[in-house]
Write a protein that holds these residues in place. Structure first.
Motif, mmCIF file in Angstrom:
data_model
loop_
_atom_site.group_PDB
_atom_site.id
_atom_site.type_symbol
_atom_site.label_atom_id
_atom_site.label_comp_id
_atom_site.label_asym_id
_atom_site.label_seq_id
_atom_site.Cartn_x
_atom_site.Cartn_y
_atom_site.Cartn_z
ATOM 1 N N PRO A 1 0.812 -1.223 0.000
ATOM 2 C CA PRO A 1 0.000 0.000 0.000
ATOM 3 C C PRO A 1 0.849 1.279 0.000
ATOM 4 O O PRO A 1 0.420 2.302 -0.535
ATOM 5 C CB PRO A 1 -0.842 -0.098 1.272
ATOM 6 N N PHE A 2 2.044 1.212 0.563
ATOM 7 C CA PHE A 2 2.928 2.377 0.564
ATOM 8 C C PHE A 2 3.328 2.743 -0.863
ATOM 9 O O PHE A 2 3.279 3.911 -1.248
ATOM 10 C CB PHE A 2 4.158 2.096 1.422
ATOM 11 N N VAL A 3 3.703 1.733 -1.646
ATOM 12 C CA VAL A 3 4.095 1.982 -3.039
ATOM 13 C C VAL A 3 2.886 2.441 -3.858
ATOM 14 O O VAL A 3 2.998 3.365 -4.677
ATOM 15 C CB VAL A 3 4.747 0.723 -3.652
ATOM 16 N N LYS B 1 -5.245 7.787 5.002
ATOM 17 C CA LYS B 1 -6.504 8.028 4.292
ATOM 18 C C LYS B 1 -6.595 7.223 3.004
ATOM 19 O O LYS B 1 -7.679 6.975 2.502
ATOM 20 C CB LYS B 1 -6.647 9.515 3.964
ATOM 21 N N ASP B 2 -5.469 6.823 2.463
ATOM 22 C CA ASP B 2 -5.434 6.132 1.175
ATOM 23 C C ASP B 2 -5.426 4.611 1.318
ATOM 24 O O ASP B 2 -5.788 3.910 0.385
ATOM 25 C CB ASP B 2 -4.193 6.585 0.393
ATOM 26 N N ILE B 3 -5.013 4.108 2.448
ATOM 27 C CA ILE B 3 -4.841 2.657 2.605
ATOM 28 C C ILE B 3 -6.202 1.961 2.676
ATOM 29 O O ILE B 3 -7.139 2.448 3.315
ATOM 30 C CB ILE B 3 -3.967 2.350 3.845
ATOM 31 N N HIS B 4 -6.296 0.853 1.988
ATOM 32 C CA HIS B 4 -7.524 0.054 1.988
ATOM 33 C C HIS B 4 -7.616 -0.701 3.311
ATOM 34 O O HIS B 4 -6.608 -1.182 3.834
ATOM 35 C CB HIS B 4 -7.501 -0.927 0.813
ATOM 36 N N LEU C 1 -4.371 -7.048 6.775
ATOM 37 C CA LEU C 1 -3.201 -7.872 6.459
ATOM 38 C C LEU C 1 -1.989 -7.472 7.292
ATOM 39 O O LEU C 1 -1.223 -8.339 7.740
ATOM 40 C CB LEU C 1 -2.872 -7.777 4.975
ATOM 41 N N ILE C 2 -1.795 -6.187 7.512
ATOM 42 C CA ILE C 2 -0.674 -5.729 8.327
ATOM 43 C C ILE C 2 -0.832 -6.206 9.765
ATOM 44 O O ILE C 2 0.124 -6.693 10.382
ATOM 45 C CB ILE C 2 -0.546 -4.189 8.251
ATOM 46 N N VAL C 3 -2.035 -6.103 10.288
ATOM 47 C CA VAL C 3 -2.285 -6.573 11.661
ATOM 48 C C VAL C 3 -2.100 -8.085 11.749
ATOM 49 O O VAL C 3 -1.495 -8.592 12.693
ATOM 50 C CB VAL C 3 -3.694 -6.143 12.127
#
Length: 115
Positions: free
Chosen positions: A72-74, A88-91, A97-99
């Protein structure tokens, strides 16, 4: 001679404390809305696990966490008209998935300590 690994990994601890703290901090920062700042603990966990962790499960878990965070960063960086912040942009699926990747890495770290 005492090297840097002696200060990062104390006696009886196979995974450095910095890795454990970073793995706890990364999902908390993402959930709290500081997703961009979470790259610091993700990077610390990745470098610490690859450099000093003895268990391959911890190393693989840190790599998975880094990849799950990097996607998501890229996307946020490449998108021409994205949101002003990563939070605000991350789905929400990526947040999950990160958690989940952080939880799996925590289980691997604590499992290593109990062996």
């Amino acid at each position: 001679m005492s090297g840097p690994s002696a200060s990062l990994a104390s006696k009886g601890r196979r995974t450095p404390l910095a890795v454990t703290v970073s793995v706890w901090a990364a999902p908390l920062l993402v959930l709290a809305g500081f997703a961009f700042v979470a790259f610091v603990p993700v990077l610390i966990a990745l470098i610490g696990a690859l450099a000093w962790a003895r268990d391959t499960t911890v190393r693989a878990g840190a790599a998975v966490l880094a990849v799950v965070y990097a996607v998501p960063f890229v996307i946020w960086q490449v998108r021409p008209h994205g949101a002003p912040s990563l939070s605000k942009d991350i789905h929400p699926g990526f947040v999950g998935l990160i958690v989940a990747a952080s939880a799996a890495l925590l289980f691997a770290v604590h499992g290593v300590r109990r062996r």
